[in-house]
Design an enzyme around this catalytic site. Structure first.
Site, PDB file in Angstrom:
ATOM      1  N   THR A  43      -5.928 -18.617 -63.632  1.00 13.38           N
ATOM      2  CA  THR A  43      -6.024 -17.945 -64.921  1.00 13.38           C
ATOM      3  C   THR A  43      -7.307 -18.331 -65.642  1.00 13.38           C
ATOM      4  OG1 THR A  43      -3.626 -17.957 -65.159  1.00 13.38           O
ATOM      5  CG2 THR A  43      -4.915 -17.754 -67.180  1.00 13.38           C
TER       6      THR A  43
ATOM      7  N   ARG B  40       8.116 -11.053 -63.261  1.00 12.84           N
ATOM      8  CA  ARG B  40       7.797 -12.315 -63.925  1.00 12.84           C
ATOM      9  C   ARG B  40       6.566 -12.177 -64.808  1.00 12.84           C
ATOM     10  NH1 ARG B  40       3.273 -16.230 -64.028  1.00 12.84           N
ATOM     11  NH2 ARG B  40       4.188 -18.259 -64.545  1.00 12.84           N
TER      12      ARG B  40
ATOM     13  N   GLY C 250       4.110 -14.756 -67.273  1.00 15.04           N
ATOM     14  CA  GLY C 250       3.840 -16.147 -67.607  1.00 15.04           C
ATOM     15  C   GLY C 250       3.366 -16.329 -69.038  1.00 15.04           C
ATOM     16  N   ASP C 251       2.641 -17.397 -69.271  1.00 14.28           N
ATOM     17  CA  ASP C 251       2.207 -17.750 -70.620  1.00 14.28           C
ATOM     18  C   ASP C 251       0.964 -16.993 -71.071  1.00 14.28           C
ATOM     19  OD1 ASP C 251       0.786 -19.428 -68.597  1.00 14.28           O
ATOM     20  OD2 ASP C 251      -0.341 -20.042 -70.362  1.00 14.28           O
TER      21      ASP C 251
ATOM     22  N   THR D 291      -3.780 -23.260 -69.045  1.00 11.65           N
ATOM     23  CA  THR D 291      -3.684 -22.758 -67.682  1.00 11.65           C
ATOM     24  C   THR D 291      -2.771 -23.686 -66.896  1.00 11.65           C
ATOM     25  OG1 THR D 291      -4.946 -22.064 -65.725  1.00 11.65           O
ATOM     26  CG2 THR D 291      -5.686 -24.049 -66.846  1.00 11.65           C
ATOM     27  N   GLY D 292      -2.314 -23.213 -65.751  1.00 17.37           N
ATOM     28  CA  GLY D 292      -1.393 -24.011 -64.945  1.00 17.37           C
ATOM     29  C   GLY D 292      -0.035 -23.343 -64.867  1.00 17.37           C
ATOM     30  N   MET D 293       1.037 -24.135 -64.869  1.00 11.99           N
ATOM     31  CA  MET D 293       2.391 -23.601 -64.772  1.00 11.99           C
ATOM     32  C   MET D 293       2.786 -22.959 -66.098  1.00 11.99           C
ATOM     33  SD  MET D 293       5.067 -22.855 -63.149  1.00 11.99           S
ATOM     34  CE  MET D 293       4.709 -23.644 -61.579  1.00 11.99           C
ATOM     35  N   GLY D 294       2.802 -21.628 -66.114  1.00 13.38           N
ATOM     36  CA  GLY D 294       3.031 -20.895 -67.348  1.00 13.38           C
ATOM     37  C   GLY D 294       4.357 -21.213 -68.014  1.00 13.38           C
TER      38      GLY D 294
END
Length: 325
Positions: free
Chosen positions: A185, A213, A215-216, A236-239
């Site tokens: 992202t 799905r 995400g953030d 960024t990363g695991m939303g």
């Protein structure tokens, strides 16, 4: 008489000081004597082509909003970046679905989620912000709006992404990959020569995610947030982890209350670490900037970096991390 006048003047001075403390954020008072560090563009990961585009525009007098949109569009069109825009990895069913949002210095925001067949979702998000009474459009509605606005439909599943997806189907193992180097992202913050801040975030999301799905990245307050009186942040990363903490909003509020961008990013990451015992299995990273152009970053796992363009110079900057190994 002199003593009485002194007391009266002292009282007025005290009222004035109290009023100034109420009007100006603590972060402004704390950092008001800093050297001017803008115009400047920063982005998650080593996307120096994107920050160079935005930074060069800022140096030539562009607004933060125009610069941040054009900056992230560089990665949306980059076929080698498999988690943003055209060429993004599909979901489990083979659909390339895109999420994006943008936020202006005035506090206006626009977002699109689950958008198919449009190469530049950030530009559609800006149209949502500027031409509709809404903040977010989704799926078929977002696509219909984009077409009405003159965007052309395009097949975003490249031959390389399709091959990788079909190979994944052989085992169907789903797990997040920590630190997909330079391919993740992109969230960007820009501050123009007037000191105004804008932000944008765009992604195709987790590779081989469940159909539907989101995400953030397109969620205001999670993937990004700005307050033009204080500063801004992108994640960024695991939303899912970022959404649970409303991380970007939290960083801005911490800066409002006196923390530096670095301190605010670290505290926000630490909250995720304290609350989620599985934190070693995923990455969460933030980049923040305050009104003086001071930048900070923090993440869980080492290896995350952010790109910066300032004074005609481009750089890749390694973020501080909680886990060193």
């Amino acid at each position: 008489m002199k003593r009485r006048k002194f007391i009266q003047n002292s009282g007025l001075l005290g009222l004035g000081l109290t009023a100034s403390l109420e009007i100006y954020p603590q972060s402004f008072l704390k950092h008001s004597n800093m050297i001017k560090n803008y115009p400047v563009a920063v982005a998650t990961w080593n996307f120096q082509n994107a920050t160079k585009m935005a930074g060069t525009m800022l140096s030539n007098g562009a607004t933060a909003l125009d610069a941040v949109e054009k900056g992230v569009m560089v990665e949306e069109a980059n076929l080698k970046n498999t988690t943003v825009g055209n060429g993004g990895a599909p979901d489990r069913d083979g659909n390339v679905t895109l999420d994006a949002c943008i936020m202006s210095p005035a506090g206006d925001a626009g977002a699109v989620v689950y958008l198919k067949e449009i190469e530049h979702p950030v530009s559609v998000a800006r149209r949502v912000m500027e031409k509709t009474p809404h903040v977010m459009l989704a799926g078929e509605g977002a696509l219909q709006f984009a077409i009405q606005e003159g965007f052309q439909k395009k097949n975003l599943l490249t031959e390389e992404s399709e091959k990788a997806w079909k190979k994944w189907l052989e085992h169907k193992e789903y797990k997040p990959i920590i630190n997909i180097e330079n391919h993740d992202t992109i969230g960007m913050l820009c501050m123009d020569e007037n000191g105004d801040i804008a932000a944008a975030c765009t992604t195709s999301g987790l590779s081989y995610k469940m159909n539907g799905r989101v995400g953030d990245s397109p969620i205001i307050g999670a993937g990004l947030f700005i307050d033009n009186e204080v500063g801004g942040a992108v994640g960024t990363g695991m939303g899912e982890a970022i959404m649970k903490s409303v991380g970007s909003f939290l960083i801005v509020e911490l800066m409002r209350n006196g923390m530096s961008p670095q301190e605010a990013c670290k505290e926000t990451v630490m909250r995720t670490i304290r609350k989620d015992p599985k934190y070693k299995k995923f990455q969460v990273a933030y980049v923040a900037m305050n009104k003086q152009g001071e930048i900070g970053s923090y993440c869980i796992h080492k290896g995350f970096s952010y790109a910066k363009f300032h004074n005609g110079e481009s750089s890749d900057n390694l973020s501080e991390s909680y886990l060193k190994g």
